[in-house]
Design a protein around this motif. Structure first.
Motif, short mmCIF file in Angstrom:
data_model
loop_
_atom_site.label_atom_id
_atom_site.label_comp_id
_atom_site.label_asym_id
_atom_site.label_seq_id
_atom_site.Cartn_x
_atom_site.Cartn_y
_atom_site.Cartn_z
N UNK A 1 -19.85 24.76 59.80
CA UNK A 1 -20.65 23.60 59.40
C UNK A 1 -21.18 22.86 60.62
N UNK A 2 -22.44 22.45 60.54
CA UNK A 2 -23.08 21.66 61.57
C UNK A 2 -23.57 20.36 60.95
N UNK A 3 -23.22 19.24 61.59
CA UNK A 3 -23.75 17.95 61.16
C UNK A 3 -24.92 17.60 62.07
N UNK A 4 -26.05 17.26 61.47
CA UNK A 4 -27.26 16.92 62.23
C UNK A 4 -27.70 15.52 61.81
N UNK A 5 -28.03 14.70 62.81
CA UNK A 5 -28.55 13.36 62.53
C UNK A 5 -30.06 13.39 62.70
N UNK A 6 -30.78 12.95 61.67
CA UNK A 6 -32.24 12.96 61.66
C UNK A 6 -32.78 11.58 61.30
N UNK A 7 -33.98 11.31 61.79
CA UNK A 7 -34.68 10.07 61.45
C UNK A 7 -35.21 10.14 60.02
N UNK A 8 -35.49 8.94 59.47
CA UNK A 8 -36.15 8.85 58.17
C UNK A 8 -37.59 9.33 58.33
N UNK A 9 -38.28 9.52 57.20
CA UNK A 9 -39.67 9.95 57.24
C UNK A 9 -39.78 11.46 57.30
N UNK A 10 -40.72 11.93 58.11
CA UNK A 10 -41.00 13.36 58.17
C UNK A 10 -39.77 14.23 58.48
N UNK A 11 -38.89 13.85 59.43
CA UNK A 11 -37.73 14.72 59.69
C UNK A 11 -36.86 14.97 58.46
N UNK A 12 -36.48 13.92 57.74
CA UNK A 12 -35.61 14.13 56.58
C UNK A 12 -36.37 14.76 55.42
N UNK A 13 -37.69 14.60 55.39
CA UNK A 13 -38.49 15.22 54.33
C UNK A 13 -38.70 16.71 54.59
N UNK A 14 -38.81 17.12 55.85
CA UNK A 14 -39.17 18.49 56.18
C UNK A 14 -37.99 19.40 56.54
N UNK A 15 -37.07 18.90 57.34
CA UNK A 15 -36.01 19.76 57.90
C UNK A 15 -35.10 20.38 56.83
N UNK A 16 -34.58 19.61 55.86
CA UNK A 16 -33.71 20.26 54.86
C UNK A 16 -34.39 21.40 54.11
N UNK A 17 -35.65 21.21 53.70
CA UNK A 17 -36.37 22.27 52.99
C UNK A 17 -36.59 23.48 53.89
N UNK A 18 -36.94 23.23 55.15
CA UNK A 18 -37.17 24.34 56.09
C UNK A 18 -35.88 25.13 56.32
N UNK A 19 -34.75 24.44 56.43
CA UNK A 19 -33.46 25.13 56.61
C UNK A 19 -33.11 25.96 55.39
N UNK A 20 -33.33 25.41 54.21
CA UNK A 20 -33.05 26.14 52.97
C UNK A 20 -33.91 27.41 52.90
N UNK A 21 -35.19 27.28 53.24
CA UNK A 21 -36.08 28.45 53.23
C UNK A 21 -35.66 29.48 54.27
N UNK A 22 -35.00 29.05 55.35
CA UNK A 22 -34.54 29.96 56.40
C UNK A 22 -33.18 30.58 56.06
N UNK A 23 -32.61 30.23 54.89
CA UNK A 23 -31.37 30.86 54.46
C UNK A 23 -30.10 30.07 54.71
N UNK A 24 -30.23 28.84 55.20
CA UNK A 24 -29.06 27.99 55.44
C UNK A 24 -28.77 27.15 54.20
N UNK A 25 -27.54 26.67 54.08
CA UNK A 25 -27.14 25.88 52.93
C UNK A 25 -26.93 24.43 53.37
N UNK A 26 -27.76 23.53 52.85
CA UNK A 26 -27.59 22.11 53.13
C UNK A 26 -26.54 21.59 52.15
N UNK A 27 -25.33 21.37 52.65
CA UNK A 27 -24.20 20.99 51.81
C UNK A 27 -24.23 19.52 51.41
N UNK A 28 -24.75 18.66 52.31
CA UNK A 28 -24.65 17.23 52.06
C UNK A 28 -25.73 16.50 52.85
#
Length: 85
Positions: free
Chosen positions: A39-66
């Protein structure tokens, strides 16, 4: 939140202030360094980072647990998948 639902990350990455898509690239590169199932915990800013990064990670095969709103930034806990052969 019950104690059984608290996830303990193996590593942490602070990407606050890092623009898209650099934050996604850095997250993906870091995930490749940790053990499968880790598990990796990543801190992201509001706005574009939190809107884009989780979806991009899911599409790349990673599981966003929380995803947690930490008042000023967001904490994502991402699991590196275990590769089945």
């Amino acid at each position: 939140m019950s104690e059984s639902s608290i996830l303990t990350p193996d590593a942490q990455l602070d990407l606050r202030g890092t623009p898209c898509p650099i934050n996604f690239v850095r997250t993906k590169l870091y995930l490749e360094k940790i053990l499968p199932g880790g598990l990796l915990e990543v801190w992201l800013d509001a706005g574009e980072p939190i809107e884009q990064v989780p979806d991009s990670l899911t599409m790349a095969g990673y599981v966003v647990e929380q995803i947690t709103d930490c008042s000023g930034y967001f904490s994502l806990v991402i699991r590196r998948p275990v590769v089945r052969e």
